[in-house]
Write an enzyme that holds these catalytic residues in place. Structure first.
Site, PDB file in Angstrom:
ATOM      1  N   ASP A   1       0.985  -1.222  -0.006  1.00  0.00           N
ATOM      2  CA  ASP A   1      -0.113   0.086  -0.016  1.00  0.00           C
ATOM      3  C   ASP A   1       0.964   1.123   0.119  1.00  0.00           C
ATOM      4  O   ASP A   1       2.083   1.147   0.008  1.00  0.00           O
ATOM      5  CB  ASP A   1      -1.004   0.130   1.154  1.00  0.00           C
ATOM      6  CG  ASP A   1      -2.222   0.747   1.096  1.00  0.00           C
ATOM      7  OD1 ASP A   1      -2.158   1.895   0.073  1.00  0.00           O
ATOM      8  OD2 ASP A   1      -3.394   0.806   1.570  1.00  0.00           O
TER       9      ASP A   1
HETATM   10  C1  BGC Z   1      -5.162   3.368   0.072  1.00  0.00           C
HETATM   11  C2  BGC Z   1      -4.986   2.233  -1.023  1.00  0.00           C
HETATM   12  C3  BGC Z   1      -4.850   3.040  -2.335  1.00  0.00           C
HETATM   13  C4  BGC Z   1      -3.683   3.821  -2.425  1.00  0.00           C
HETATM   14  C5  BGC Z   1      -3.474   4.344  -3.542  1.00  0.00           C
HETATM   15  C6  BGC Z   1      -4.007   4.161  -0.014  1.00  0.00           C
HETATM   16  O1  BGC Z   1      -4.102   5.201   0.989  1.00  0.00           O
HETATM   17  O2  BGC Z   1      -4.905   2.647   1.366  1.00  0.00           O
HETATM   18  O3  BGC Z   1      -6.258   1.627  -1.057  1.00  0.00           O
HETATM   19  O4  BGC Z   1      -4.751   2.119  -3.486  1.00  0.00           O
HETATM   20  O5  BGC Z   1      -3.674   4.764  -1.055  1.00  0.00           O
HETATM   21  O6  BGC Z   1      -4.477   5.638  -3.827  1.00  0.00           O
END
Ligand code: BGC
Length: 687
Positions: free
Chosen positions: A234
């Protein structure tokens, strides 16, 4: 063969992204990037395309950035309410189709974390509280994405079950509980879809960050489940180089804090082997071939908003749940209702959507506040799908009024004398924050009570991220859970209200009576929380161990073991017709029974099969073992066979480190909801 041709620099280039780019205004992004959440450059001399990935939990995110259009689907939780695997596939197809049209070759949707915390701000991105339902729905969704030759993803692995302290919290859980609950959901989804990517989560699990967790990544995901794709972190969930690389992380996102120069040094120093770097690359490359992004390179085209809307509306119509319908208040009959008072929720113009990285841009901008520029993090966005317009179309001779609901007394007087009052209650939920409690925000509880006091024919249409408490439930005659219903939501709600569509959704999540009935009446760590985290940049200080009290008894199981009757049980959902169950027969491999439509209109029923394990399991609650969704004409009967999949009703023996179908008598319960069991039997299994 490709791998053999790659230089060390090229291999290193594949295992991290190129920075925050468009997600963090002001930071540079490569010219070739398609402006998604992440980007890995191409290697043209070897014909390896770039990886252009976009958030796409409920539709493609940030499309307005480049003047593009995306369909807002109903929330993923709504989709789970359809219990329809074809709808799940279609949902993924819409996302895959539109990603391709917009120039992306990878989705990072596929939210799979189970609901342990009903106030979790991201529940709308996930598929509810049962591992078998959620795993199958998310698996079919990811298959749909990949059917468009776009790489799919399943996230956030694992136990990112609340947003409060998500960047610091340490989830403490024994292996059996992990394997039989959230991980079972992931296992089902991952084995079905074989997604290109699995995104590891922000939180810690049993002391190790999810993105450097040898047990989760190496042992379970890769070894035990045979996952062949790659693990991407993530955004900023990578915390180390050597530990993460050796624990199974294959790609750092979105930048190269740990998997750039530091990984190069670690390889030179021998702390991370060349084989491991090759394995990371092999996983990425084979997934590109497997999904077809090499054979079917993305070619930009124009998204078809009409096809998208039809698909979104179809899914909404299957997923909206009729929770209550006293004295057959619904369906409304067009010729008979002369005055309809609509109240609240901006139902004159729009439906609400969920926020965070799942936010889709609304065509024309926020329908209640059209402004120049893109979506603002944390600000609710309404989509131009007007329940009022749709209702007027279905009841052309009725007088349909709209009152905002800001003033409860004004709303009550508008409701008085109407044939029916319909209150649209909304709750905005978003990544980075949980709801403080289960109550509808603002004055909405008081508003509904005031309207119900003024008019006994009051129906509430809920547009929420998940369950809410309903202190007014006894006062109103009808309640619909419309979730976040997507771009066709206004029409879908109207079609259900007027019986153009017979409701068939069933709750994928329990609606409890109050916060006091939850395993944690208050969210752990909420007091210490930093302000709304921005895109994962939440504070990293502070940490709390979180031991979910319900353990194995997740979701509906908790209400059974703790003796709390929910407001509306898991699996509940009414129809405008009625169904009879009969002729239950159970053998070692399947459950057979007959369902009859005993009412006057055609309708679809989700027939649910629950199992009770032998006492020795120590699991004194129902477990969903399967279901069948079937459409029946009035008077029609059909015999249904639901296979008993041993993998879904086994226990995980922690000592032996393996699954076991315990020998003994299994109770089998079949009906239209977890609390509406119509027929029961037993079967001896495991010997
Ligand atoms: C989220 C993810 C997301 C990523 C990119 C993170 O803050 O937890 O689910 O895909 O950001 O935007």
């Amino acid at each position: 063969m490709v791998l053999e041709q790659m230089t060390l620099e090229e291999k290193l280039q594949m295992v991290h992204g190129s920075g925050w780019g468009v997600l963090r205004p002001g930071t540079p992004y490569p010219a070739e990037s398609n402006h998604g959440a992440g980007f890995v450059p191409a290697i043209p001399r070897l014909g390896i395309p770039k990886i252009d990935l976009a958030d796409s939990a409920v539709g493609v995110r940030m499309s307005a950035f480049d003047g593009r259009y995306s369909t807002l689907l109903p929330s993923a939780l709504a989709l789970a309410g359809s219990w329809d695997l074809d709808a799940a596939h279609l949902y993924g197809e819409v996302i895959g189709r539109e990603l391709r049209a917009q120039g992306f070759n990878m989705s990072i949707g596929g939210g799979m974390d189970l609901t342990r915390e009903p106030r979790n701000g991201r529940n709308f991105e996930y598929a509810g509280e049962d591992p078998v339902l959620a795993g199958n729905m998310v698996g079919h969704l990811a298959m749909g994405v990949q059917s468009q030759h776009v790489m799919g993803d399943i996230k956030h692995y694992a136990f990112n079950d609340q947003e409060t302290l998500r960047n610091t919290i340490n989830v403490v859980m024994d292996k059996r509980t992990m394997r039989e609950t959230d991980l079972l959901g992931f296992e089902i989804a991952i084995k079905l879809a074989q997604p290109a990517g699995v995104m590891c989560a922000y939180n810690k699990v049993n002391g190790d960050w999810a993105c450097e967790n040898d047990y989760l990544l190496n042992e379970v995901l890769k070894k035990d489940w045979g996952f062949k794709g790659w693990v991407l972190s993530d955004w900023e969930a990578t915390h180390s180089t050597v530990k993460a690389a050796n624990a199974g992380l294959d790609q750092e996102m979105p930048g190269e804090d740990y998997f750039g120069q530091k990984l190069k040094d670690a390889i030179a120093g021998g702390q991370v082997s060349m084989e491991r770097l090759n394995d990371m690359n092999h996983r990425i490359l084979r997934s590109m071939f497997a999904a077809g992004v090499i054979d079917y390179p993305v070619r930009r085209s124009v998204v078809d908003p009409f096809q998208g809307k039809d698909d979104a509306q179809h899914i909404a119509e299957e997923s909206i749940v009729l929770l209550k319908n006293e004295r057959n208040q619904l369906p409304l009959v067009a010729g008979k209702v002369r005055r309809i008072a609509l109240i609240g929720g901006h139902a004159d113009v729009a439906v609400i959507s969920g926020g965070g990285s799942a936010q889709v841009d609304a065509p024309g901008g926020n329908a209640i506040d059209p402004q120049h520029g893109g979506t603002v993090w944390g600000k609710p966005v309404y989509f131009p799908s007007s329940p009022m317009k749709a209702i007027r179309k279905l009841a052309p001779s009725a007088e349909v009024t709209y009152t905002s609901g800001d003033d409860a007394a004004a709303a009550a007087s508008a409701a008085k004398g109407a044939d029916v009052a319909i209150v649209f209650a909304t709750e905005y939920m978003t990544e980075g924050a949980d709801a403080a409690n289960l109550s509808l925000p603002g004055n909405q509880d008081a508003l509904i009570s005031a309207v119900a006091a003024a008019n006994p024919h009051t129906v509430v249409a809920l547009e929420t991220g998940g369950p809410v408490s309903m202190p007014w439930a006894g006062q109103v005659s009808g309640v619909l859970a419309a979730w976040y219903p997507g771009i066709g939501g206004g029409e879908a709600i109207a079609n259900l209200l007027f019986g153009q569509v017979n409701p068939s959704g069933k709750l994928p999540i329990t609606f409890p009576k109050s916060d006091a009935d939850l395993p944690e009446p208050k969210i752990v760590g909420r007091e210490e929380r930093s302000p709304n985290s921005d895109n994962g940049r939440a504070r990293r200080s502070g940490s709390a161990d979180l031991q979910y009290k319900e353990g194995l008894a997740i979701g509906y199981r908790w209400y059974e073991v703790s003796n709390h009757q929910p407001m509306f049980a898991f699996g509940h959902g009414l129809s405008y017709t009625t169904f009879r169950y009969s002729g239950l027969q159970v053998d070692k491999s399947a459950v057979h029974f007959t369902v009859t439509n005993t009412g006057k209109v055609a309708g679809a029923e989700v027939a649910q099969v629950y199992v009770r394990l032998p006492q020795a399991a120590g699991e004194p609650f129902q477990r969903l073992a399967g279901w069948e969704r079937l459409t029946l004409a009035p008077g029609e009967s059909r015999t249904v066979t639901v296979p008993l999949n041993p993998a879904w009703i086994s226990i995980f023996d922690e000592k032996a480190d393996r699954w076991q179908l315990l020998p003994g008598d299994y109770g089998v319960e079949v009906g239209g909801a977890s609390d509406a069991i119509a027929v029961k039997g037993t079967v001896r299994l495991g010997e």
